[in-house]
Design a protein around this motif. Structure first.
Motif, short mmCIF file in Angstrom:
data_model
loop_
_atom_site.label_atom_id
_atom_site.label_comp_id
_atom_site.label_asym_id
_atom_site.label_seq_id
_atom_site.Cartn_x
_atom_site.Cartn_y
_atom_site.Cartn_z
N SER A 1 20.56 -19.78 -46.39
CA SER A 1 21.82 -19.69 -45.66
C SER A 1 22.93 -20.42 -46.41
CB SER A 1 21.67 -20.26 -44.25
OG SER A 1 21.47 -21.66 -44.32
N THR B 1 29.28 -18.85 -46.99
CA THR B 1 29.76 -17.53 -47.37
C THR B 1 28.91 -17.01 -48.53
OG1 THR B 1 31.75 -16.33 -47.99
CG2 THR B 1 31.50 -18.49 -48.96
N SER B 2 29.00 -15.73 -48.83
CA SER B 2 28.05 -15.14 -49.79
C SER B 2 28.11 -15.80 -51.17
CB SER B 2 28.27 -13.64 -49.90
OG SER B 2 29.50 -13.39 -50.54
N VAL C 1 21.42 -15.44 -44.67
CA VAL C 1 22.28 -15.69 -43.51
C VAL C 1 23.57 -16.36 -43.99
CG1 VAL C 1 22.39 -16.74 -41.22
CG2 VAL C 1 20.17 -16.25 -42.22
N THR C 2 24.70 -15.88 -43.54
CA THR C 2 25.97 -16.57 -43.86
C THR C 2 26.76 -16.83 -42.58
OG1 THR C 2 26.97 -14.41 -44.32
CG2 THR C 2 26.24 -15.67 -46.23
N ASP D 1 29.89 -16.63 -42.19
CA ASP D 1 30.97 -15.67 -41.98
C ASP D 1 30.50 -14.21 -42.02
OD1 ASP D 1 30.45 -15.29 -44.65
OD2 ASP D 1 32.45 -15.84 -45.36
N GLY D 2 29.21 -14.02 -42.21
CA GLY D 2 28.68 -12.65 -42.22
C GLY D 2 28.98 -11.87 -43.49
N SER D 3 29.47 -12.57 -44.54
CA SER D 3 29.80 -11.86 -45.78
C SER D 3 28.56 -11.36 -46.52
CB SER D 3 30.65 -12.75 -46.69
OG SER D 3 30.00 -14.00 -46.89
N ILE E 1 22.63 -11.72 -42.43
CA ILE E 1 22.90 -11.94 -41.01
C ILE E 1 24.09 -12.88 -40.84
CG2 ILE E 1 21.93 -12.94 -38.86
CD1 ILE E 1 19.13 -12.36 -39.99
N LYS E 2 24.94 -12.62 -39.86
CA LYS E 2 26.04 -13.54 -39.58
C LYS E 2 25.53 -14.60 -38.60
CE LYS E 2 30.91 -13.52 -38.05
NZ LYS E 2 30.94 -14.76 -37.30
#
Lengths: 300, 250
Positions: free
Chosen positions: B119, B122-123, B140-141, B143-145, B148-149
């Motif tokens: 996680s 951000t990506s 998992v990030t 911000d969902g970039s 999974i957000k």
């Protein structure tokens, strides 16, 4: 039956060992842990009137025979230290509040706060070797030392210990200036430095620091002996104690109790119980029943 | 200090590098070095590559780490260590959960069977998610970039925890706390690697302590059971000055 309890300035200690200031004594829970491991008392990190972050690391350098440090009197400031005192005091053993200041008035403010927080005694840091304006710079001036000690003695109800520096020309002169203290703590670290030959630079960010550990034990023993002989004051010995024999040397030189710091790095937290066992063994084999029978026996 | 010549600097995105150097010293996963950059400062860094060709992975956070990521092949690196209690690596089926740069210390644990939850905010902050075998990692990030957000714990919820022999976790303390709370009554053993302000690395300065234990000598790895008994875990820590503060919510 051998008894290893002792007393300093009227304070009963279950054994002669307390934690020295500056090592594992910033967080109340750590002080509690050290008490559980067998220290009879703890001395807090030196606390000043305001928050200080200290020097940037490296602040500690492991060297042959001990440690070199220049932490730079990092501390949260007296107003932020109440909680740590409360936690440490929940161990129901003596907690000595170490304080540092530049003037008698600063020391007094700090001493009164420590007393309010429940400190069993205060220890005056008159000897930190690596911060301008504090420690040794204060503690090498006999007039200032006398003023600080006398001011605290006439305003505090709890005992006052004065921790003195070996980095002075004549320690006996300073010890006499601190005559009114309930006990003297000897010695603080010895001013020293270490250079990294590949980096071609002093390792400590502050360049100069204080040397502790085995390397200074015999310096400490000599100061305790000399000051004990010349002043007859009660003394807490500190400097390089790693085993029962080291502790006994300090006691025979005139110390009523000792402090242990660097040995927590070299020996781990079981150092208190190991030394206590060695102390009992020595007293049994040499026919001593009480610590008081050994205090100063070598002084002549 | 130990001084070694840097043999390679591998860039891992915008603000992260792995510095490689030969050092024939046994270092176990979970241990760290106190790395000194003369004229700057000294900071604790996990060993991300534990073979004879050692590696430390540094992400730029402050002044010293920012300067360290500018080191080049042929420069000298100064450090002392290895320090700290390593992970117990005997368990076979490993579940590895890393947040942000916390993945650096977990990298040596990744084998072909390991399952991972990686996680980051951000990506572009994701680290070492590509080191797991195909299909073995959940990303998992915040911000969902990417993936999974949500938070690391959201990546865990779909995994069959009883199929693993050990969970290894490293990341921000609040992430660790949320995972501990989630697995407290689940039948999976776990080891957590903590991070706090550290100055000496050798158990004397008391900056990194938690409930009387020093992260640098008695940690930084602690078991699930050890952490369950600690009331400073996820709640309070000391700052550089020694001031007690509450650990903030993220």
């Amino acid at each position: 039956m051998v008894h290893i309890d002792t007393a300093i300035a009227g304070i009963q200690l279950s054994n002669p060992m307390m934690l020295a200031s500056g090592i594992l004594d910033e967080n109340g829970y750590t002080m509690l842990e050290i008490l559980k491991k067998g220290a009879a008392a703890v001395v807090t990190k030196s606390i000043g009137t305001s928050e200080r972050t200290g020097y940037k690391p490296p602040v500690v350098v492991p060297i042959q025979g001990g440690l070199l440090n220049a932490v730079g009197l990092a501390n949260p400031g007296i107003d932020n230290f109440r909680d740590e005192m409360k936690i440490a005091l929940s161990g129901n053993r003596p907690v000595f509040g170490s304080i540092f200041g530049a003037t008698a008035d600063e020391f007094l403010q700090l001493g009164l706060k420590m007393e309010e927080y429940g400190a069993t005694a205060v220890e005056l840091n008159l000897s930190c070797p690596h911060v301008a304006g504090y420690g040794t710079e204060v503690g090498s001036d006999p007039v200032l030392v006398e003023d600080i000690v006398n001011t605290l003695k006439s305003n505090l109800k709890i005992p006052v210990f004065a921790k003195l520096s070996p980095n002075v020309t004549d320690i006996v002169e300073i010890a006499k200036a601190a005559q009114k203290a309930d006990a003297l703590v000897l010695i603080n670290t010895v001013r020293a430095m270490s250079i990294d030959i590949h980096a071609r630079k002093a390792v400590l960010t502050n360049r100069y620091g204080g040397l502790s550990g085995q390397a200074i034990k015999n310096v400490g023993v000599r100061y305790v002996y000399e000051v004990s002989k010349e002043t007859g004051k009660e003394i807490i010995g500190v400097g390089g104690i790693e085993n029962a024999e080291d502790l006994i040397e300090y006691i025979m030189a005139g110390a009523s109790a000792v402090q242990i710091g660097t040995a927590l790095y070299t020996q781990g937290k079981d150092v208190f119980s190991r030394i206590a066992a060695g102390l009992v063994e020595f007293m049994e084999s040499e026919g001593f029943n009480r610590i008081s029978e050994m205090i100063g026996v070598a002084v002549e | 200090m130990i001084a070694k010549i840097i043999s390679e600097v591998e860039k891992l995105g915008r603000n992260t590098v792995t510095i490689r150097f030969r050092w024939d010293q046994e270092v176990q996963p979970g241990q760290f070095l106190m790395v000194w950059l003369p004229r700057h400062s000294e900071i604790p860094i996990s060993v991300s590559h534990t073979g004879p060709m050692k590696g430390i992975t540094i992400r730029s956070y402050g002044e010293t780490s920012a300067a360290m990521i500018g080191l080049r092949e042929g420069d000298r690196i100064f450090f002392r260590g290895p320090y700290g209690r390593p992970f117990d690596t005997k368990p076979v089926r490993k579940l590895i959960v890393g947040g942000g740069s916390g993945m650096a210390g977990l990298l040596p644990l990744i084998d072909s069977d390991a399952r991972g939850v990686v996680s980051a905010r951000t990506s572009s902050d994701l680290l070492f998610a590509d080191r797991f075998a195909e299909g073995h990692v959940t990303v998992v990030t915040d911000d969902g970039s990417s993936g999974i957000k949500g938070y690391a714990i959201d990546g865990l919820k779909s995994l069959p925890l009883d199929e693993f022999d050990m969970m290894y976790v490293c990341g921000p303390e609040l992430m660790l706390k949320s995972i501990l709370d989630y697995i407290v009554d689940k039948p999976i053993p776990a080891q957590f690697s903590l991070e706090r302000i550290m100055k000496c690395g050798i158990g004397v300065c008391d900056s990194c302590s938690i409930d009387g234990k020093q992260l640098c000598t008695e940690g930084p790895t602690f078991t699930k059971e050890e952490l369950l008994g600690m009331h400073e875990f996820g709640t309070a820590r000391l700052t550089e000055s020694g001031k007690r503060i509450q650990i903030g919510r993220h």
